[in-house]
Structure formats: C-alpha cells, structure tokens
Design a protein around this motif. Structure first.
Motif, short mmCIF file in Angstrom:
data_model
loop_
_atom_site.label_atom_id
_atom_site.label_comp_id
_atom_site.label_asym_id
_atom_site.label_seq_id
_atom_site.Cartn_x
_atom_site.Cartn_y
_atom_site.Cartn_z
N HIS A 68 8.30 18.33 8.49
CA HIS A 68 9.25 18.71 9.54
C HIS A 68 10.28 17.61 9.77
O HIS A 68 9.96 16.42 9.73
N ILE A 69 11.48 18.04 10.04
CA ILE A 69 12.59 17.07 10.25
C ILE A 69 12.27 16.08 11.37
O ILE A 69 12.62 14.90 11.31
N LYS A 70 11.57 16.56 12.41
CA LYS A 70 11.26 15.65 13.52
C LYS A 70 10.46 14.44 13.02
O LYS A 70 10.73 13.30 13.39
N ILE A 73 12.62 12.09 10.99
CA ILE A 73 13.43 11.22 11.86
C ILE A 73 12.54 10.13 12.49
O ILE A 73 12.93 8.97 12.57
N GLY A 77 14.08 6.66 11.75
CA GLY A 77 14.88 6.16 12.87
C GLY A 77 15.99 7.15 13.12
O GLY A 77 16.13 8.15 12.40
N PRO A 78 16.80 6.92 14.16
CA PRO A 78 17.83 7.90 14.52
C PRO A 78 18.88 8.07 13.41
O PRO A 78 19.34 7.08 12.85
N THR A 79 19.24 9.31 13.13
CA THR A 79 20.23 9.56 12.07
C THR A 79 21.61 9.06 12.47
O THR A 79 22.48 8.89 11.63
N VAL A 80 21.81 8.86 13.78
CA VAL A 80 23.14 8.47 14.25
C VAL A 80 23.31 6.96 14.33
O VAL A 80 24.38 6.47 14.70
N LEU B 412 17.26 15.44 18.94
CA LEU B 412 16.22 15.10 17.96
C LEU B 412 16.37 13.70 17.36
O LEU B 412 15.48 13.23 16.67
N ASP B 413 17.44 13.02 17.64
CA ASP B 413 17.51 11.64 17.18
C ASP B 413 16.59 10.72 17.97
O ASP B 413 16.21 9.65 17.48
N TYR B 414 16.29 11.11 19.21
CA TYR B 414 15.46 10.25 20.05
C TYR B 414 14.34 10.98 20.80
O TYR B 414 13.38 10.35 21.20
N CYS B 415 14.53 12.27 21.07
CA CYS B 415 13.67 12.93 22.05
C CYS B 415 12.56 13.72 21.38
O CYS B 415 12.81 14.50 20.46
N ALA B 418 12.79 17.68 21.42
CA ALA B 418 13.98 18.33 20.85
C ALA B 418 13.66 19.29 19.72
O ALA B 418 12.69 19.12 18.99
N ARG B 421 19.21 18.08 16.59
CA ARG B 421 19.98 16.93 17.03
C ARG B 421 21.21 17.39 17.82
O ARG B 421 21.82 18.41 17.47
N ILE B 423 23.51 14.72 19.19
CA ILE B 423 24.54 13.69 19.09
C ILE B 423 25.47 13.91 17.88
O ILE B 423 26.69 13.85 18.03
N ASP B 470 15.31 25.58 16.74
CA ASP B 470 14.63 25.33 15.47
C ASP B 470 14.45 26.68 14.79
O ASP B 470 13.74 27.55 15.29
N GLU B 475 17.62 23.03 11.70
CA GLU B 475 18.39 22.98 12.95
C GLU B 475 19.42 24.11 12.99
O GLU B 475 20.12 24.35 12.01
N GLU B 501 24.79 23.24 11.25
CA GLU B 501 25.47 22.07 11.80
C GLU B 501 26.98 22.10 11.52
O GLU B 501 27.79 21.81 12.41
#
Ligand code: HEM
Ligand code: SF4
Lengths: 98, 543
Positions: A68-70, A73, A77-80, B412-415, B418, B421, B423, B470, B475, B501
């Motif tokens: 899973h993508i979650k 990540i 780490g964050p993709t951004v 989804l970058d942090y939470c 989620a 994503r 952001i 999802d 995404e 996206e």
C-alpha cells in the motif's frame, strides 16, 4: 509476503523487523508470514517498538516493497520533502513510492 | 495580548511535570501504549506516519514575537527546522521524539504556551477572527470573550470527556473570517440597541457529515455568556451519541433532536444554571479586557502610500486589508509560495516574522485558518520595509484568497488517517495557475483540499473543494464546487466521478475556465456557480 513494522518507541521513527532486530530500512525487512502476532507481542514487550503490526508486501527488484502507498510513504518519508526522506538524492525513488 | 497570571502559569507548569513523569514511565515500560495513548493525546502528542507529531495550541491564533521565536527554536532543536500552521490556527511539528516532549513542553511553558486540549474529546483551542482588534468592521474585539472561554474550558472537569471533540469560534463582525458556522459552537458578538450580546450558532462542523450551524439564540447578554455555553455543552454531554463515534459530534445531536428541541432543552438548563451562579465574576472579564486594549496607534500616521514599485503595489492590493486606525493596515504574510507546501514555515521564516511583528506590528502576529500569518497593525509608511523583508525570505507571495492561496491538510505525506496526498495536489494547482497567468483574472477563488473525509482541509467549504479518496489502493480525488466558510456559508457539492492526480489539476482549471466564460460583471467564482448551477461545470468536466 508479510512484513512487520512499527514506530521506535523513543524516537517515533518508522522501523522494520529484520528477523533479529529493527531497522530503519524496509529493504532489511523479512517475511514473517504466520508469526505476525507472536512476534508483535514479544517485540512490544521489549519496549523498543510502539504498536508493531504486519503489512502486505511483495518482492521488487530483490527487496520488499509494501503493497500500500501509505506504507511506502512511511518507509521512505514525505513525497513532498525528498530532502527529509531516507533517499534524498535518488532520482527514481518517486516511482518506487507511487 | 493576554498574559498568564500565576494560576495560568502554575497549571501549565504542573502539566509539564506530570507529562514528564508519564513519558518516563512509558519509556521505562511501566505504562503500555494503551495506557499511555490517552495521556499523550491530552498533551497534543499523536503518532503519525513518520514520527510523533506535536500539536501546539495558539489561543485564537494570537502570538507575540517571543512565542514565535520559541516555536522556531523548537523546530530547530527538536524537529527538522520547520513547522506546519493549520486550519485550526495551531502549529504542528511532524518529527518529534517522545524522549524530547517534556523538554519541548517546558520550553513552551516559558513563553506561556502549551499543547493541552489540542486533542481528545474536550473543548479544543478556541478560534477567532485573525483580524480581531484591528478590523474596521467589528463591533468589539472578540478576543476577551475567546480568552474567557479559554479559561472556562481549560481543565473543565465536566467537559473533559465529552462524547467527541468540541470546537468553538468567536467573531464580532458580520463578515465571518473564522468559519464560525462550521464549528460546534459559533459565537458572534452583536450589538442590539446599544448593548452587546452573543448570537449562538450550535451544531456546525465538517468531517464526514458536514453541517451549517443553526442560530439557536440571537442575543445572549454578555454577562451570561459562559452560563449559556455551559448549558449548550451540558445538553450535549447528556444526550450526545457516545455509542457511535461517527454520530457523536454535537451536529448530529442537534440534527437528530431538531434545533428547536435542542434549544428548548438548552434554555431549560440555562434557566437552571442561572440560579446556580456559574458565570465568572464580571471583574475577571474586565481584567482580561485590559490585556486587549488598543496598542498606542500613531494618530498622525501617514495615510498615503508610495505605490511606484508595481510588485509592491500588487502585494499591497492583494495582501493588506483595511484597519480601524487611520494610516494602518493588517498585512497578510502568505505561507503559500508557488509550488510550496501550504502552511509550512521554516525556523528562519518564523524568526523573521517575529522580528517584523516586534518592529512594525506592536509585537503581535496572528495565525489564520487559511494557514497564513497576519501582522495585524502595520503603519502604511512601514509597509514597503515589511514587504521587502518578506519578499527576500520567500514570504511575499501576493496571493491572498486567490487560486494559489490553497488550504491543504497534511494528507498522506504525514497523516496516518489519510487516503490520499493533499499537498502535491496543492503544489501542482498553484504551479499551474502561476504558469498560465490566470490567477489575477480569477480573483477570489478559494481552493481547499483534504486527504480524507475528516475534512481538516475544509474541502466542504471550498469554492472548489477537493477530497482525496482511496480507489483500490490508488489515490483519487473528488471535486466539489460551491462551498463557503464565510458569512455566505454553504457546503460544496460533488461534481461527479473523481480524478487521478494529474486529472484533478486539469479539472480545477476546467472549472475555472467555465467561470471565466460565464461570469458577469463583478461576480466571483462562487457567485457565478450559484447563479448558473452545476450543469455547465459538469458538461465541461465530463461532457
Ligand atoms: C495529522 C493529524 C490529524 C489527525 C489525526 C486529525 C484527525 C481528525 C479527525 C478524526 C477529524 C474528524 C472529526 C469528526 O468529524 O468527528 C478531524 C477534523 C478536523 N481537523 Fe483534523 N486531524 C489531523 C490534522 C489536522 C490538521 C493539520 C488540521 C489543520 C490543517 C486539522 C483541522 C481539522 C479540522 C478543521 C477538522 C474539521 C472540523 C470539524 O468538524 O471538527 N486537523 N481531524
Ligand atoms: S483530512 Fe484526513 S488526511 Fe487530512 S489531516 Fe485530516 S485526518 Fe489527516
């Protein structure tokens, strides 16, 4: 395959079960199919890891890649903010995550 | 601004030591995670995707330079050099270590800050108008009432285990800059026949079941404000749906019970409470009010402005708003550079904002729910210096309320909750419009993005709202149109099937183009949508 993950109790860092220890790198993760619950219980009691749990993954170019993508990540780490990931300079890492 | 008295300070200091002990016991293995989790959440400490996350309360969004410098120091010393300002006017740190948390809380306590009640089923940080005390259109400064509510709700034993979290906003103008009617309780201070009172709106919220709060009492005398709030909470505490987390917010109770019946019960409880005398003494409100007296504005401040620099003039037009004092404006510092992460600020940027507040804005800053920062009281004569400093630090984007001023939750970058994503979607949209040059022409266009149905990114209230979902592990993004968090409040409606996206960025541009084609004189995107309805947008998006 199933791999075991959690967060380091002290630092919160994402960690992966290597068969004998915990690693920051998902590449070190081993298949724990069938032993998830038992291992999670033992390791939780060791107080190194916070709420360990097992996830699905598959082998990809010789290394486990979470299904899973979650979890991908989490693994990186964050993709951004690639500068804050475990692979700040890898130009292809985005394809691995997404 | 409000300064702690000895009681405030004692309470906060005691909590730091209490948490230090709890964290120690957790690290020594004397507490299990199940036992520790509710304790850490009471101190704003979550476990998120990459680490622990600490949410620090910024009461009604107000900060001074000392505080923002402390926030910068924390970012540098304990995190990775930045913080994230949120739609709840708070700040979150994403890379916190459990072993550091007690020290961080101690550092916060030194500047009269904490993370108490930033999580859990209690009354959360009170939000307010980010232009409070500066706005030309308010009947009074709402912050003394927000502060009174803060004191009342801090450690309130009866309301520490509510059915669900509880959010209160206080404003004092007809223009709503705090999404007041999308809170559990929204309070608008109003004037009637020369007297001030509070209009109570109860049962709004976003999340999976968005609701606009109905007005349950248009005028509660201000010396009964707390008593009335207490009555609202009591009825909720008694009847709120503790059996089902998804139905536990007060909005569901008000909806299921009916606003009329809920109001009847509140009034009954209110009458009972009036006899008990729970209202804080008037002297306390007077004491609080003294902290919010106007700063010594320069009566001779120049009202003229040198607009010869076109970049500066554009920023002035876009990012400053009218002030109640002649010769002053409130200036908005955009945390939305093109392609940037909405709401993120580095430690250096925070320090700069603190320095500018100290020098040019009577030592005050505000966090906006749109994830920007305000210098509330800036002399026009100082604006050019302020802008020059901001611009040099990547903080001078002239884009307030434009399509580039996007609200985005961490996603989804942090939470860990989620689905998708948020952001990157915000980044691609702001880049797209900066590149195609349509931003200025589009005028006010509020885009809001959430990474899941919890709606932390206010997508229900976006002129254009985007919700990440999802779809079989991929995404996907649902587009909705026509929401507003302001005085013309409304909930956005979904256009149809979602987009990937890349597709969602195209879809936003398509919707913007429909507006440009269809608009009549003076209409904003929202006005055009309300006039022509969904059909032309659907045709363009899916036709
Ligand atoms: C990253 C950790 C976060 C978690 C675990 C989280 C969790 C949640 C949950 C579960 C809800 C839904 C509550 C309900 O409907 O009963 C919610 C709503 C909300 N959150 Fe968050 N959130 C997080 C971050 C944020 C951030 C960063 C912001 C600000 C940008 C925020 C602001 C809000 C707002 C405004 C709402 C909707 C308003 C409401 O109805 O309460 N949250 N959050
Ligand atoms: S909306 Fe969902 S994804 Fe975004 S911050 Fe809230 S809980 Fe996380």
């Amino acid at each position: 395959m199933r791999i075991l993950t959690g967060n380091d109790l002290k630092t919160g860092a994402v960690i992966w079960w290597t068969g004998s220890d915990w690693s920051l790198h998902v590449a070190d993760a081993v298949d724990v199919t069938g032993r998830e619950d038992e291992l999670a219980r033992v390791e939780e009691a060791e107080r190194r890891v916070n709420v360990p749990y097992a996830i699905d993954a598959e082998m990809h170019e010789g290394q486990p890649r979470p299904a899973h993508i979650k979890d991908r990540i989490r693994a990186l780490g964050p993709t951004v903010r690639q500068d804050l990931t475990l692979k700040p300079a890898d130009p292809d890492i985005r394809n691995w995550v997404i | 601004m409000y300064r702690y008295d000895q009681y405030d300070q004692q309470m906060v200091d005691a909590r730091v030591e209490e948490f230090r002990d709890q964290a120690r016991r957790r690290l020594e293995g004397k507490l299990t995670e199940d036992q520790f989790k509710p304790l850490r959440l009471m101190n704003g400490l979550y476990l998120q995707l990459h680490a622990y996350m600490l949410r620090v309360a910024v009461p009604y969004g107000t900060l001074n330079s000392l505080q923002i410098r402390a926030l910068a120091d924390i970012a540098e010393k304990y995190d990775r050099g930045y913080g994230h300002f949120t739609t709840r006017q708070n700040i979150q740190y994403n890379w916190i270590k459990l072993e550091d948390v007690a020290d961080i809380l101690a550092d916060l306590a030194k500047v009269e800050m904490h993370a108490i009640q930033t999580s859990g089923n209690c009354i959360r940080n009170i939000s307010s108008d980010h232009f409070a005390g500066a706005a030309a259109d308010e009947v009074t400064d709402p912050r003394p009432y927000a502060e009174l509510l803060r004191q009342w709700s801090s450690f309130h034993p009866e309301f520490s285990y509510l059915p669900r979290k509880f959010k209160i906003a206080v404003i004092a103008s007809d223009t709503d800059r705090a999404a007041m009617r999308l809170h559990d309780i929204g309070i608008q201070i109003v004037e009637r026949d020369g007297a001030l009172g509070a209009a109570f709106y109860v049962g709004g919220g976003m999340g999976r079941t968005p609701m606009v709060a109905p007005c349950i009492n248009p005028f509660v005398p201000l010396d009964q404000l707390i008593t009335y709030a207490e009555a609202c909470l009591r009825v909720y505490n008694r009847h709120g749906r503790r059996d089902n987390k998804y139905k536990a917010r007060i909005k569901i109770l008000v909806h299921e019970m009916g606003a009329e019946e809920y109001t009847r019960q509140v009034e009954e409880e209110f009458a009972h409470l009036l006899e008990q005398g729970v209202e804080p003494p008037f002297a306390e409100l007077e004491r609080i009010r003294t902290f919010f007296a106007d700063p010594p504005f320069d009566a001779g401040a120049d009202v003229a402005l040198d607009r010869s620099d076109p970049d500066f003039a554009l920023w002035v037009d876009r990012n400053t708003v009218a002030h109640k004092a002649d010769g002053y404006v409130s200036a908005v510092i955009s945390l939305k550079p093109v392609g940037g992460i909405p709401g993120d600020a580095t430690a250096e940027q925070m320090r700069l904002m603190g320095d500018l507040a100290k020098e040019y804005s009577f030592d005050e800053l505000r966090v906006m729910h749109t994830q920007n920062i305000v210098l509330p009281h800036v002399r026009k004569a100082d604006l050019h210096a302020v802008w020059t400093a901001l611009d040099g630090a990547g903080l001078g984007s002239p884009n307030l309320d434009t399509v580039e001023d996007i609200i985005a939750c961490p996603g989804l970058d942090y939470c860990s909750l989620a689905n998708a994503r948020s952001i990157p979607v915000a980044q691609r949209i702001s880049e797209r419009f900066a590149a195609n040059g349509k931003t200025a022409e589009l005028g006010q266009l509020k885009v809001k993005i959430s990474g899941c149905i919890n709606a932390c990114g206010h997508h229900h209230a976006g002129h254009i709202g985007i919700l990440g979902v999802d779809r079989k592990g991929v995404e996907n993004y649902q587009l909705s149109l026509g929401g507003s968090e302001a005085e013309d409040v409304s909930l956005a409606k979904i256009t149809g099937p979602g987009f990937d996206e890349a597709g969602i960025v195209d879809a936003v541009e398509t919707a913007a183009d429909v507006y440009l084609r269809e608009r009549q004189d003076g209409e904003r995107f929202l006005d055009t949508y309300r006039r022509i309805g969904m059909t032309p947008f659907k045709e363009a998006l899916y036709g």
